[in-house]
Design an enzyme around this catalytic site. Structure first.
Site, PDB file in Angstrom:
ATOM      1  N   ARG A   1     -23.756 -19.810  68.107  1.00  0.00           N
ATOM      2  CA  ARG A   1     -23.858 -20.531  67.007  1.00  0.00           C
ATOM      3  C   ARG A   1     -24.440 -19.309  66.001  1.00  0.00           C
ATOM      4  O   ARG A   1     -24.110 -19.201  64.617  1.00  0.00           O
ATOM      5  CB  ARG A   1     -24.916 -21.518  66.841  1.00  0.00           C
ATOM      6  CG  ARG A   1     -24.352 -22.822  67.420  1.00  0.00           C
ATOM      7  CD  ARG A   1     -25.449 -23.993  67.730  1.00  0.00           C
ATOM      8  NE  ARG A   1     -26.480 -23.631  68.840  1.00  0.00           N
ATOM      9  CZ  ARG A   1     -27.286 -24.490  69.098  1.00  0.00           C
ATOM     10  NH1 ARG A   1     -27.723 -25.520  68.446  1.00  0.00           N
ATOM     11  NH2 ARG A   1     -28.026 -24.101  70.097  1.00  0.00           N
TER      12      ARG A   1
ATOM     13  N   CYS B   1     -29.683 -18.119  68.519  1.00  0.00           N
ATOM     14  CA  CYS B   1     -29.693 -19.606  68.862  1.00  0.00           C
ATOM     15  C   CYS B   1     -29.986 -19.757  70.245  1.00  0.00           C
ATOM     16  O   CYS B   1     -31.160 -19.600  70.624  1.00  0.00           O
ATOM     17  CB  CYS B   1     -28.252 -20.240  68.517  1.00  0.00           C
ATOM     18  SG  CYS B   1     -26.907 -19.222  69.370  1.00  0.00           S
TER      19      CYS B   1
END
EC number: 2.8.1.1
Length: 277
Positions: free
Chosen positions: A238, A233
């Site tokens: 994430r 990410c």
């Protein structure tokens, strides 16, 4: 792996708040959230101040992780239940850290703070401290961590999964829209990467979608589960969430998190970058 091996429900959590061998830990993007209120008995980990090396851009090392957990009162025998806001994205980041240092007794609270609050479950403002322990972290398990050179060598060979938003993937943004547009020098994505935003794995209440829904999500996006997979990410939090889904829920083998992510890759000299969707 059964879901119960890596997830606990809010009902289970509320019934086990006073269990002696269980430690609840909150990890949030906004590190002040815990200070407002938190699940009773939970302690706090600050993803930036606690989990990042104070000098170099890297994780804290084995000794630092051992000291951190010992100082916070976590022992090697404790089962750690991690939770946080925004669909557990930074809780998943911490989960990946615990797995990196081979603490196997760790689970996520399915739905995190969002589900807990939607259910109207109690929160506390009490200050929580635990007696210090002597924690001994193992050497890092780098089979779950991808580094820059491996990522570059994996272009058009392995599954590369970019879990950022479509606008970040296409190069319109450098970071999530609510954050400062900083850190990487160039926008775009790694060539051959598939864009599957991390948040698509969660229901509206923050819980994970069913195994059937998740399998369809990644299959429909063209992910070949027989290939090695690297997820990334912007800073690795994430992608930790997607790593958790692929490895811990769906049982993908050889899944690595590239924690350097776009902050590193987008600042490298001479590496290939693509723009657009």
């Amino acid at each position: 792996m059964a879901r119960s091996d890596v997830l606990v429900s809010a009902d289970w959590a509320e019934s086990n708040l006073d269990s002696a061998n269980i430690v609840f830990v909150e990890v949030d993007e906004d590190t002040s959230t815990y200070d407002g209120d938190h699940i009773a008995g939970a302690i706090k980990l600050d993803w930036r101040a606690d989990l990042q090396d104070p000098i170099k851009r890297d994780f804290i090392d084995t000794q630092q992780f051992s000291k951190l957990l010992g100082d916070r009162g976590i022992s090697n025998d404790n089962t750690v239940i991690l939770y946080g806001g925004n669909n557990n994205w930074f809780a998943a980041y911490a989960y990946w850290y615990f797995k990196l240092y081979r603490h196997d007794k760790v689970k996520l609270l399915d739905g995190g703070r969002k589900k807990w609050e939607l259910d109207g479950r109690p929160l506390s403002t009490d200050t929580v401290t635990r007696p210090a322990t002597s924690y001994a972290a193992a050497a890092p398990d780098n089979t779950i961590r991808a580094f820059r050179d491996e990522v570059i060598a994996s272009i058009k060979i392995k599954n590369l999964v970019d879990v950022r938003s479509p606008d970040e993937f296409s190069g319109k943004l450098l970071a999530p829209a609510h954050l400062p547009q900083e850190q990487s020098q160039r926008p775009g994505h790694i060539p051959s990467a598939i864009n599957i935003p991390w948040s698509k794995a969660a229901n509206e209440d923050g819980t994970f979608k069913s195994d059937e829904q998740l399998a369809k999500l990644y299959a429909d996006a063209g992910l070949d589960r027989l290939k090695e997979t690297i997820v990334y990410c912007r800073i690795g939090e994430r992608s930790s969430h997607t790593w958790f889904v692929l490895r811990e829920l769906l049982g993908y083998q050889n899944v690595k998190n590239y924690d350097g992510s776009w902050t590193e890759y987008g600042s490298l000299v001479g590496v290939p970058i693509e723009l657009g969707s």
